[in-house]
Enzyme design. Structure first.
Site, PDB file in Angstrom:
ATOM      1  N   GLU A 167       1.450 -11.211   0.551  1.00 25.67           N
ATOM      2  CA  GLU A 167       2.772 -11.078   1.167  1.00 25.67           C
ATOM      3  C   GLU A 167       3.708 -12.157   0.610  1.00 25.67           C
ATOM      4  OE1 GLU A 167       3.207 -10.390   5.517  1.00 25.67           O
ATOM      5  OE2 GLU A 167       4.684 -12.005   5.469  1.00 25.67           O
TER       6      GLU A 167
ATOM      7  N   TYR B 290       6.647  -3.836   6.085  1.00 21.77           N
ATOM      8  CA  TYR B 290       7.341  -2.554   6.315  1.00 21.77           C
ATOM      9  C   TYR B 290       8.748  -2.852   6.821  1.00 21.77           C
ATOM     10  CZ  TYR B 290       8.216   2.055   8.418  1.00 21.77           C
ATOM     11  OH  TYR B 290       8.748   3.266   8.774  1.00 21.77           O
TER      12      TYR B 290
END
Ligand SMILES: O=c1ccn([C@@H]2O[C@@H]3COP(=O)(O)O[C@H]3[C@H]2O)c(=O)[nH]1
Ligand SMILES: [Zn+2]
Ligand SMILES: [Zn+2]
Length: 250
Positions: free
Chosen positions: A71, A108
């Site tokens: 991430e 997301y």
């Protein structure tokens, strides 16, 4: 063609004095990361390598000590490196679960157009047991190996002659017949649980049952903080040392 491997981390999932096990394959033209655990971005910072200097990342399985840094890598490429995408090499089985079960929670963002793994990475789905060319003089092959029975997990062959276990249970058949006899690998990087029973990792005691000629090719990685207690007790095997650069023969 020069090929080197630099261990970005050599520790287990819970080690605190070593970073999570991850490696940088440095070929003449490519920097390929094997796994990107939670501590990998910090290790890259230590050696002054920025995310945009990594040409690709190959993923062995989705435990956090192997993917927990993805991430940060993706967000830094997006926000600090002008939306650059790095290549992400994985099998379809890993791609499905990596997004849905690991990354989606933080990444997301439909309002900004971020719906999937492909919105952050240049995803390259590779077939199991099929060598893939990464760049001149550098191929990798992912082979399914047993770690946690319900989760897909892979070991790697680099240029067919270097074996990198990632996380596996001990398998004499794999090491003696496939890695040593069939492929004649000259260098082996193997995870090593130093004490206790090896339910999901190879233990030092199991690795010590290997013949001397195979032990001589092995660098031990993915070890616990008490590694120094085991110096001199690893037979013909060596400990991989964090950040060391190992020249790999052709
Ligand atoms: O069934 C399980 C699941 C997990 N674990 C621990 O969690 C760690 C996760 O990363 P790892 O795969 O490097 O090592 C694992 C082990 O230390 C375990 O012992 N048994
Ligand atoms: Zn692990
Ligand atoms: Zn694991």
């Amino acid at each position: 063609m020069s090929l080197q491997i630099q261990m970005l981390g050599t520790g287990s999932a819970f080690a605190k004095t070593f970073y999570n096990t991850s490696a940088l394959i440095r070929s003449t033209e490519r920097n390929l990361l094997i796994d990107c655990g939670s501590t990998t971005p910090r290790s890259l910072y230590d050696i002054q390598l920025q995310p945009d200097q990594i040409d690709g990342i190959v993923i062995s399985h989705i435990h956090a000590d192997h993917v927990g840094g993805l991430e940060e890598m993706a967000f830094r490429l997006l926000y600090e490196s002008n939306q650059k995408k790095t290549k992400l090499y994985l099998t379809q089985a890993i791609a499905d679960t990596l997004w849905e079960n690991t990354l989606k929670g933080g990444m997301y963002n439909p309002e900004e157009g971020y719906h999937s793994l492909e919105d952050y990475f240049d995803v390259i789905v590779i077939e199991e047991q099929v060598p893939v060319v990464i760049g001149p003089g550098l191929t990798i092959e992912l082979v399914p190996t047993l770690h946690i029975s319900c989760k897909p997990s892979y070991s790697l062959f680099i240029n067919d002659r270097i074996f990198y276990s990632a996380d596996v249970r001990f398998s004499e058949e794999l090491l003696v017949y496939e890695v040593a006899a069939k492929r004649n690998c000259h260098t082996i990087f193997h995870d090593c649980q130093l004490s206790g029973q090896g339910f999901i990792h190879a233990t030092l005691d199991e690795l010590l049952t290997l013949p001397e000629h195979i032990q001589q090719r092995i660098y031990l990685m993915h070890y616990a903080d008490n590694m120094s207690d085991f110096i001199g007790k690893t037979g013909h095997m060596r400990f991989a040392v964090q950040h060391e650069i190992i020249d790999l023969p052709e």
